[in-house]
Design a protein around this motif. Sequence first.
Motif, mmCIF file in Angstrom:
data_model
loop_
_atom_site.group_PDB
_atom_site.id
_atom_site.type_symbol
_atom_site.label_atom_id
_atom_site.label_comp_id
_atom_site.label_asym_id
_atom_site.label_seq_id
_atom_site.Cartn_x
_atom_site.Cartn_y
_atom_site.Cartn_z
ATOM 1 N N VAL A 46 66.590 52.223 -3.400
ATOM 2 C CA VAL A 46 65.232 52.164 -2.936
ATOM 3 C C VAL A 46 65.073 53.261 -1.712
ATOM 4 O O VAL A 46 65.790 52.988 -0.731
ATOM 5 N N LEU A 47 64.015 54.017 -1.995
ATOM 6 C CA LEU A 47 63.871 55.111 -0.930
ATOM 7 C C LEU A 47 62.632 54.874 -0.266
ATOM 8 O O LEU A 47 61.512 54.666 -1.258
ATOM 9 N N GLU A 48 62.313 54.944 1.057
ATOM 10 C CA GLU A 48 61.014 54.794 1.757
ATOM 11 C C GLU A 48 60.816 56.367 2.155
ATOM 12 O O GLU A 48 61.591 56.993 2.837
ATOM 13 N N ILE A 49 59.374 56.739 1.846
ATOM 14 C CA ILE A 49 59.149 58.010 2.205
ATOM 15 C C ILE A 49 57.682 57.645 2.912
ATOM 16 O O ILE A 49 56.687 57.178 2.503
ATOM 17 N N GLY A 50 57.727 57.863 4.438
ATOM 18 C CA GLY A 50 56.526 57.693 5.098
ATOM 19 C C GLY A 50 55.854 58.715 5.752
ATOM 20 O O GLY A 50 56.479 59.901 5.472
ATOM 21 N N GLY A 51 54.698 58.703 6.306
ATOM 22 C CA GLY A 51 53.964 59.627 6.952
ATOM 23 C C GLY A 51 53.568 60.821 6.055
ATOM 24 O O GLY A 51 53.226 62.088 6.340
ATOM 25 N N VAL A 52 53.124 60.184 4.904
ATOM 26 C CA VAL A 52 52.518 61.107 3.607
ATOM 27 C C VAL A 52 51.124 61.329 4.040
ATOM 28 O O VAL A 52 50.232 60.433 4.063
ATOM 29 N N ASN A 53 50.413 62.675 4.160
ATOM 30 C CA ASN A 53 49.178 62.895 4.405
ATOM 31 C C ASN A 53 48.469 63.445 3.185
ATOM 32 O O ASN A 53 49.101 64.365 2.754
ATOM 33 N N PHE A 135 42.978 55.936 4.559
ATOM 34 C CA PHE A 135 43.244 55.759 3.104
ATOM 35 C C PHE A 135 44.086 57.171 2.852
ATOM 36 O O PHE A 135 44.741 57.390 1.562
ATOM 37 N N THR A 136 44.108 58.283 4.078
ATOM 38 C CA THR A 136 44.671 59.446 3.391
ATOM 39 C C THR A 136 45.899 60.000 4.549
ATOM 40 O O THR A 136 46.560 60.957 4.244
ATOM 41 N N ARG A 137 45.889 59.130 5.516
ATOM 42 C CA ARG A 137 46.971 59.755 6.660
ATOM 43 C C ARG A 137 48.088 58.613 6.722
ATOM 44 O O ARG A 137 47.705 57.334 6.631
ATOM 45 N N ASN A 138 49.154 59.402 6.985
ATOM 46 C CA ASN A 138 50.719 58.389 7.410
ATOM 47 C C ASN A 138 50.640 57.154 6.165
ATOM 48 O O ASN A 138 50.964 56.000 6.576
ATOM 49 N N LYS A 178 65.465 55.618 4.021
ATOM 50 C CA LYS A 178 64.268 56.323 4.678
ATOM 51 C C LYS A 178 64.335 57.685 4.698
ATOM 52 O O LYS A 178 65.549 58.230 5.224
ATOM 53 N N LEU A 179 63.658 58.439 4.080
ATOM 54 C CA LEU A 179 63.651 59.846 4.025
ATOM 55 C C LEU A 179 62.731 60.355 5.305
ATOM 56 O O LEU A 179 61.582 59.779 5.382
ATOM 57 N N ASN A 180 62.834 61.552 5.439
ATOM 58 C CA ASN A 180 62.067 62.235 6.684
ATOM 59 C C ASN A 180 60.755 62.478 6.113
ATOM 60 O O ASN A 180 60.494 62.852 4.827
ATOM 61 N N PRO A 181 59.599 62.051 6.814
ATOM 62 C CA PRO A 181 58.206 62.272 6.657
ATOM 63 C C PRO A 181 58.023 64.072 6.230
ATOM 64 O O PRO A 181 58.743 64.838 7.073
ATOM 65 N N ARG A 182 56.945 64.321 5.675
ATOM 66 C CA ARG A 182 56.599 65.898 5.453
ATOM 67 C C ARG A 182 54.860 65.747 5.376
ATOM 68 O O ARG A 182 54.287 64.611 5.031
ATOM 69 N N ASP A 183 54.494 66.749 5.725
ATOM 70 C CA ASP A 183 52.846 66.852 5.743
ATOM 71 C C ASP A 183 52.409 67.669 4.315
ATOM 72 O O ASP A 183 53.422 68.120 3.834
#
Length: 183
Positions: A46-53, A135-138, A178-183
Amino acid sequence: MKNLLKGVLMIGLLAFFACEGPPGPPGFDGRDGRDGLDGTNIIGEVLEIGGVNFTSANNFSSDFYTINPPIETGDKILVFLLWAEIDGEDLWRALPQTNYEFSEGIFTYNYEFTRSLVRFFVDGTFNLGLLTNEFTRNQVFRVVIFPAVLVSENARLDLTNYDAVMELMGKSETDVVKLNPRD
């Protein structure tokens, strides 16, 4: 005469059970791992990817994230979006997730993947630039690599139920990578 017959039968039975023939063919080795193949232990991940914009600048699509090691052929990728928090617990919704809240139209969170890459995107029937930051950030996604053997053994499992999937795989929050967030 009865005693003689009983004696012959006893000697015959003893001779029968005392015989030893050549050994038979070797049996199969024990099962190593869930699929029974030597050296393979299928446990899922299970991978978590946060901070997706999602913005107009990135065409409402994330970067591709690397799945390392690549998933095995036949394994399934399930993706869940953190939708809300209720009484201190995360509420996850399976993708694709369609939102009907807007008078302008509908939009959908979705994903695409290969054996080694996954990315997320938003698609809709109206100008997505009208979406608010809520709905679009983080945005936070969980990518569940679900082993094919579990899919076939549990055909009736509701794969949209995050908690049921985690329970079947024997995973808890401490197992989430947890994977690092990207923009």
